[in-house]
Write a protein that holds these residues in place. Sequence first.
Motif, PDB file in Angstrom:
ATOM      1  N   ALA A   1       0.809  -1.217   0.000  1.00 43.91           N
ATOM      2  CA  ALA A   1       0.000   0.000   0.000  1.00 43.91           C
ATOM      3  C   ALA A   1       0.846   1.272   0.000  1.00 43.91           C
TER       4      ALA A   1
ATOM      5  N   CYS B   1      -6.409   2.033   6.382  1.00 45.29           N
ATOM      6  CA  CYS B   1      -6.939   0.675   6.537  1.00 45.29           C
ATOM      7  C   CYS B   1      -7.855   0.653   7.752  1.00 45.29           C
TER       8      CYS B   1
ATOM      9  N   CYS C   1      -9.539  -7.592   1.858  1.00 43.95           N
ATOM     10  CA  CYS C   1      -8.108  -7.280   1.773  1.00 43.95           C
ATOM     11  C   CYS C   1      -7.270  -8.473   1.330  1.00 43.95           C
TER      12      CYS C   1
ATOM     13  N   TRP D   1      -2.628  -8.582  -4.476  1.00 41.12           N
ATOM     14  CA  TRP D   1      -2.905  -7.166  -4.723  1.00 41.12           C
ATOM     15  C   TRP D   1      -2.175  -6.664  -5.963  1.00 41.12           C
TER      16      TRP D   1
ATOM     17  N   ILE E   1      -6.754   0.655   1.463  1.00 39.65           N
ATOM     18  CA  ILE E   1      -6.875  -0.803   1.459  1.00 39.65           C
ATOM     19  C   ILE E   1      -8.119  -1.163   2.252  1.00 39.65           C
TER      20      ILE E   1
END
Length: 407
Positions: free
Chosen positions: A21, A153, A179, A190, A241
Amino acid sequence: MIYTPSEQILKRYAKVMVRFALGGGNGIKSGDTVYLVSTEDAKPLFIAIRNEILDAGGHVITNYMPASSDRYQVSRDFYERAKPHQLKHFPKKYMRGLVDEIDHYLYIIADANPHELKGVDPKKIMEKGKAVKPFMEWRTEKENQGKLTWSLCLYGTPAMAKEARLTEEEYWQQIIKACYLDETDPVAKWKVFQKEIDAQRKKMNALSKKVDRLHVEGVDVDLWISLGEKRQWLGGGGRNIPSFELFTSPDWRGTEGWIKFNQPLYRYGNLIEGIELEFKKGKVIRASAKQNEHVLKAMIATPGADKIGEFSLTDKRHSRITKFMANTLFDENMGGPQGNTHIALGMAYKDTLVGDPAKLKKADWVKLGFNDSAVHTDIISTAPRTVTAHLKNGTQQIVYRDGSFIL
């Protein structure tokens, strides 16, 4: 007994935040400094992320705040006690130095009492928001220079689960699924997802060069949005995220029509439901809500909060979020059978500019129709919507229907 995710899940979550991230999808580098912020409600994840930053060779500056409770209502006490000069106070030198020092900003959302600020005068909250606006502007300026990344998050709390009418374990299962923490290597997952959304984004940006306006239609909406000059769509990249949306910041001056929202909004400790907005010449001329309408109108009264700062579409094929989470970070990325469309009132995202944002002066942003405000409020709907691009050559092309991009 309070539900706590396993050490394995926390470790995976921390890896996603630190190794993906932050850094715009690339993770942090050794020697980077991360400003890590949350309350003690998120202690297990806070420690896991702190440790992951250290393992990656980074430095950590922490802002670890006390949690609110029935006995200690931390935020409420401040607003009930603060005098006008205290609401307006901003430690300029300290905050400027902090922005200069950090390479990344990471905030863990964890709310022990979503209704703590209910009944507090919204004007007080907005006054404080205006006071700290420079901190947000300095971060944005540094981000536009390519010297700062940020991400958000969520750490589920009993109060948040209760608000969403889920058990704590059910609430955490939504976080885990959204996630990709049920994957052995969620960072790799991701990165695959990032390639998919990048391909979608490139198609939208290629078309956007030809687009004059977007028409959003449905049983609860008839809204025109002008993209404006030098605009691009963004998505993914680790800013939030999870994040499954494609979004842009339109030219606020071209917003016309009306829109209803079937998802509630949490704002200043209040649940606002049944929101309806009507725009004329880019400004909200009518705002109503079935619950806590006064809070909605007080928010819109903040300078710039009566204009659009973002338009967003979420493809249901990417999102694994299936339930209302009573939190904007997740609710704005909800999938479901009809996908997700939302707008934000207030501040525009300057990185949606095509070109170098650092080269533009304030007058340039005004000329291009990028909205400015101390607030940025996402309002969400999961109702069926069709989005049609009206091109400059007079033709039309549907870009989003039945919850999916169809380019």
